[in-house]
Structures are given as C-alpha cells and as structure tokens.
Write an enzyme that holds these catalytic residues in place. Structure first.
Site, mmCIF file in Angstrom:
data_model
loop_
_atom_site.group_PDB
_atom_site.id
_atom_site.type_symbol
_atom_site.label_atom_id
_atom_site.label_comp_id
_atom_site.label_asym_id
_atom_site.label_seq_id
_atom_site.Cartn_x
_atom_site.Cartn_y
_atom_site.Cartn_z
ATOM 1 N N SER A 33 0.851 -1.187 0.000
ATOM 2 C CA SER A 33 0.000 0.000 0.000
ATOM 3 C C SER A 33 0.890 1.241 0.000
ATOM 4 C CB SER A 33 -0.885 0.017 1.250
ATOM 5 O OG SER A 33 -1.354 1.326 1.510
ATOM 6 N N LYS A 58 -3.854 -21.268 9.921
ATOM 7 C CA LYS A 58 -3.866 -22.511 10.685
ATOM 8 C C LYS A 58 -4.046 -23.788 9.842
ATOM 9 C CE LYS A 58 -3.823 -21.296 15.259
ATOM 10 N NZ LYS A 58 -4.099 -19.878 15.271
ATOM 11 N N THR A 82 -8.524 -32.104 19.532
ATOM 12 C CA THR A 82 -7.771 -30.882 19.803
ATOM 13 C C THR A 82 -8.618 -29.915 20.611
ATOM 14 O OG1 THR A 82 -6.307 -29.212 18.866
ATOM 15 C CG2 THR A 82 -8.424 -29.522 17.749
ATOM 16 N N SER A 85 -9.546 -21.959 20.438
ATOM 17 C CA SER A 85 -10.535 -20.885 20.541
ATOM 18 C C SER A 85 -11.132 -20.575 19.179
ATOM 19 C CB SER A 85 -9.893 -19.632 21.128
ATOM 20 O OG SER A 85 -8.873 -19.194 20.271
ATOM 21 N N GLN A 90 -11.076 -24.904 13.244
ATOM 22 C CA GLN A 90 -11.524 -24.972 11.849
ATOM 23 C C GLN A 90 -10.502 -25.677 10.979
ATOM 24 O OE1 GLN A 90 -13.397 -21.319 10.148
ATOM 25 N NE2 GLN A 90 -12.927 -20.514 12.164
ATOM 26 N N TYR A 122 -17.493 -28.020 8.749
ATOM 27 C CA TYR A 122 -16.418 -28.807 8.125
ATOM 28 C C TYR A 122 -16.450 -30.269 8.575
ATOM 29 C CZ TYR A 122 -14.258 -24.314 6.811
ATOM 30 O OH TYR A 122 -13.983 -23.071 6.299
ATOM 31 N N GLY A 205 2.667 -19.180 19.963
ATOM 32 C CA GLY A 205 4.000 -19.060 19.373
ATOM 33 C C GLY A 205 4.316 -20.012 18.232
ATOM 34 N N LEU A 207 3.229 -20.018 15.126
ATOM 35 C CA LEU A 207 3.429 -19.280 13.879
ATOM 36 C C LEU A 207 4.795 -18.618 13.859
ATOM 37 C CD1 LEU A 207 2.258 -18.159 11.198
ATOM 38 C CD2 LEU A 207 1.357 -16.244 12.529
ATOM 39 N N GLU A 228 2.288 -9.015 20.606
ATOM 40 C CA GLU A 228 1.194 -9.605 21.376
ATOM 41 C C GLU A 228 0.380 -8.508 22.055
ATOM 42 O OE1 GLU A 228 2.706 -12.308 24.355
ATOM 43 O OE2 GLU A 228 4.059 -10.817 25.160
ATOM 44 N N GLY A 232 -1.966 -9.318 27.554
ATOM 45 C CA GLY A 232 -1.431 -10.668 27.770
ATOM 46 C C GLY A 232 -0.030 -10.778 27.233
ATOM 47 N N ASP A 234 2.631 -12.421 27.986
ATOM 48 C CA ASP A 234 3.403 -13.534 28.550
ATOM 49 C C ASP A 234 4.657 -13.837 27.731
ATOM 50 O OD1 ASP A 234 1.207 -14.554 26.723
ATOM 51 O OD2 ASP A 234 2.494 -16.310 26.846
ATOM 52 N N LYS A 297 -9.370 -2.693 1.543
ATOM 53 C CA LYS A 297 -10.567 -3.485 1.199
ATOM 54 C C LYS A 297 -10.461 -4.912 1.725
ATOM 55 C CE LYS A 297 -10.573 0.252 -1.104
ATOM 56 N NZ LYS A 297 -10.909 1.428 -0.301
ATOM 57 N N SER A 331 -2.539 -12.484 10.012
ATOM 58 C CA SER A 331 -2.703 -13.916 10.304
ATOM 59 C C SER A 331 -4.080 -14.481 9.967
ATOM 60 C CB SER A 331 -2.389 -14.185 11.772
ATOM 61 O OG SER A 331 -3.195 -13.365 12.597
HETATM 62 C C1 LIG Z 1 -3.746 -18.960 16.066
HETATM 63 C C2 LIG Z 1 -3.719 -17.580 15.597
HETATM 64 C C3 LIG Z 1 -2.711 -16.695 15.993
HETATM 65 C C4 LIG Z 1 -1.616 -17.078 16.964
HETATM 66 O O1 LIG Z 1 -0.812 -18.140 16.469
HETATM 67 P P1 LIG Z 1 0.132 -18.963 17.466
HETATM 68 O O2 LIG Z 1 0.743 -20.010 16.626
HETATM 69 O O3 LIG Z 1 -0.720 -19.504 18.561
HETATM 70 O O4 LIG Z 1 1.115 -17.979 18.003
HETATM 71 C C5 LIG Z 1 -2.724 -15.423 15.476
HETATM 72 N N1 LIG Z 1 -3.683 -15.009 14.620
HETATM 73 C C6 LIG Z 1 -4.675 -15.828 14.217
HETATM 74 C C7 LIG Z 1 -5.699 -15.300 13.276
HETATM 75 C C8 LIG Z 1 -4.721 -17.137 14.682
HETATM 76 O O5 LIG Z 1 -5.702 -17.938 14.293
#
Ligand SMILES: *Cc1c(COP(=O)(O)O)cnc(C)c1O
Length: 349
Positions: A33, A58, A82, A85, A90, A122, A205, A207, A228, A232, A234, A297, A331
């Site tokens: 952008s 994921k 598993t 959240s 999914q 799914y 962590g 990712l 983060e 939180g 941590d 967008k 993400s």
């Molecule tokens: C799971 C998730 C994260 C965090 O990923 P970790 O591997 O737990 O650090 C961040 N953004 C989205 C959209 C996710 O689904």
C-alpha cells in the site's frame, strides 16, 4: 499432554510441509500500500493469510500434522482430538474432512459463533468448556478417554508438524521477495528484496516459531519481531525471564492470542531466532482493522492486526529506521460481520 512429536522441527520439516500442503492451502499474496508506505516512511509487504483457505494460516499446520499421522504405520490412526478458541479448530475440522479423518474439537463456550459454526460445518464434533474456570488440558484428558484408541491429540501450537506447517508461510514470504514484481512509488519494480524486519503476531508461538526457522534458513539478516496484546504479554515476560511464564487468560479483542503461555517446543526456537517482542493495545488493533477495511478493502480479524500495529509502534519509537523493508504477517480474517462492525465503529478516528 503428550503429542508423540516432541522433538524440535527444522527447516527441512518446513520444506517437506510445503510439499504436503501444496494444492490444499493457498499460496497467499503479498500486498502493498503506497498510502501505508508514505505514512510510515518504510516499505511494507503484507502477507495476506486473511485470504487463506478457511480464513487463517492454521490450515497449514493442521493439514500438515494430520498428514503426518496418516503416513505413520507404527499405530492404527483413528482420529484427532484438539482444543482451540477458533481457527485451529476450523483447520483441524477442515483438514480432517479433506483427509477423511474423524475430528473432535474442544472449544471455549464463548468462542466467536462464526468460528464454532464453521468448525461444525467442516465436519468436526464440537465439545464446549469454560475457559475462565476450567483447565483445557484437564478437559482434553477427560474427553480423550471417551474416544477410540489411536486418537491423536494435535495441540494448536506446541507440535513439531504444526510448527513446520505454519513455517511454510514464512518460506513463501522470503521466496516471493527473492523475485519481487510489483509497483513501488508508481514505478514497476522487479528486484530481490531483503526484509530488515518481519512482524508476526504471537499467541502460543507456533506461527512465529515456524516463520523464524524459515527466516533463519533463507533470510538470516531479517529481524523477527513478535507482537502480542498488552493485556497478555506472557511472551515478552518469558523472553525476559528466560523461562516460560504463565498468565491468566487475557481479556483482549485479539481472541487468537488469548493464550496463557508459550509452548515448550516453541520457546527455545523463539529464544534463538526472535529479536524482540512488542505489545499493542486493543485500540491500536481497531485502528488497523479500520485501515485494512478502508484502504485495503480487507476484513482482518483483531488478532490479524497485531503485526501491523507492532510495526507502527516501532516506527513511531524510531526503533525501525525510515527506509527499512518490513514484512507484516496478517494472520487471519475470521470475525463475525456484526462484531466487525461494532469494533470498527468504536474508538476514535
Ligand atoms: C492462532 C492464531 C494466531 C496465533 O498463532 P500462534 O501459533 O498460537 O502464536 C494469530 N492469529 C490468528 C488469526 C490465529 O488464528
């Protein structure tokens, strides 16, 4: 809880994961952008995992992990359990559907309804728990006893093949930038781009661990910055303390980062390859949700905004110098439209 894959992943595992997920997960685009570049005074490349299949990165780790057990002849693989959240749920449900594997998913009862519905659609069997009063590891142990022998637990981040799968999105970023074709300041460019920084959100962590392994192998001069929620921090505390710190479930709009602690496999990788962790507020995430919607967008979920918010913060503080090449991982994009509208119409601006 045992995962039966407790050794650390390597870059070779990421290369193998890339082959496993090819044709299943999308090779997502890098977006740019001019408005953002001009505003920040740096060059930004946004990896759009909000456009990924099922709406977040994921699927990479989930599909890779299930595929791994399907190839393992040492036991009679009967299905996957598993907890998540949302997006890992999914990913496991969709991957199980694609690979014809039974999946059972333990979800917090206050998980976003869209994520719960998608998981069920799914083909995943959903079991609810209360994330503020119940320990999900204990719930998982109880539920596992009710499932057939040969059911494997695949945690959302602390798993060799999950981490390797998530790492594929880092591999794609660096490879795409090795022969980048795009428009910059109105000129068509075709050049190799080395990232000075790459901003990645941190929940448990998985990712950032995978991406930092890919970076160490392909682009070792790139500094990996974790981001983060302030509510939180941590990961920031853990990196400072040199050991994994556990916190109360943080109350933040970034529901993908409401984790209480980093993973045991993830942490040593982060210690080795992550340069710094910064924190951002929910208000800063909302500002970036608005930016993504208005200017680019794109619907990005709150957790997906962590990376850009972290970059803005380090540009503002002068820690990221003007003119730097910066990657930002977006993400995911899974947010109920109603919640999205509420969030972007709150706050200033
Ligand atoms: C799971 C998730 C994260 C965090 O990923 P970790 O591997 O737990 O650090 C961040 N953004 C989205 C959209 C996710 O689904």
């Amino acid at each position: 809880m045992s995962t039966s894959s407790e050794d650390l992943p390597t870059y070779e595992d990421i290369v193998a994961a890339s082959k496993t997920i090819a044709g299943v997960a999308h090779h997502t685009p890098l977006a740019t952008s001019r408005i953002l570049d001009t505003k920040l005074g740096v060059r930004v490349f946004l990896k759009c995992e909000n456009l990924q299949r099922m709406g977040a990165f994921k699927i990479r780790g989930g599909y890779n992990a299930i595929s791994h057990y399907m190839k393992d002849d040492s036991f009679d693989f009967k299905g996957v359990l598993t907890y998540s959240s949302g997006n890992h749920a999914q990913a496991i449900a969709l991957s199980g559907g694609l690979l014809n594997v039974n999946t059972t998913i333990i979800m917090p009862k206050d998980a976003p309804p869209l994520k719960v519905e998608a998981t069920k659609s799914y083909g995943g069997s959903v079991i609810f728990y209360d994330r503020y009063t119940e320990n999900r590891d204990e719930v998982a142990i109880k539920v596992k006893k009710t499932l057939p022998d040969g059911t494997v637990f695949i945690p959302p981040y602390d798993h060799k093949y999950v981490i390797a799968g998530q790492g594929t999105c880092g591999k794609e970023i660096f490879e795409d930038l090795q022969h980048w074709k795009g428009t910059y300041n109105d000129a068509q460019t075709e050049e190799a781009i080395a990232l000075d920084y790459l901003f990645v959100c941190v929940g448990g962590g998985g990712l950032i661990a995978g991406i930092s392994l890919a970076a160490a192998a392909i682009s070792p001069n790139t500094k990996i910055i974790g981001v983060e929620p302030e509510a939180g921090n941590d990961a920031q505390q853990s990196m400072a303390a040199g050991k994994i710190i556990t916190i109360e479930t943080p109350r933040t709009i970034a529901d993908g980062a409401q984790t209480q602690h980093l993973g045991n496999l993830v942490f040593p990788i982060m210690q080795k390859h992550v340069s710094k962790i910064v924190t951002v507020t929910d208000e800063e995430l909302i500002e970036d949700m608005k930016f993504f919607g208005q200017t680019m967008k794109m619907i990005v979920e709150p957790t997906g905004c962590l990376g850009l918010a972290g970059l803005r913060k380090m540009v503002a503080s002068g820690e990221v110098p003007k003119g730097s090449n910066c990657g930002v991982l977006i993400s995911g994009g899974n947010v109920d439209l109603e919640r999205y509208c509420k969030l972007i119409s709150s706050g200033s601006g």
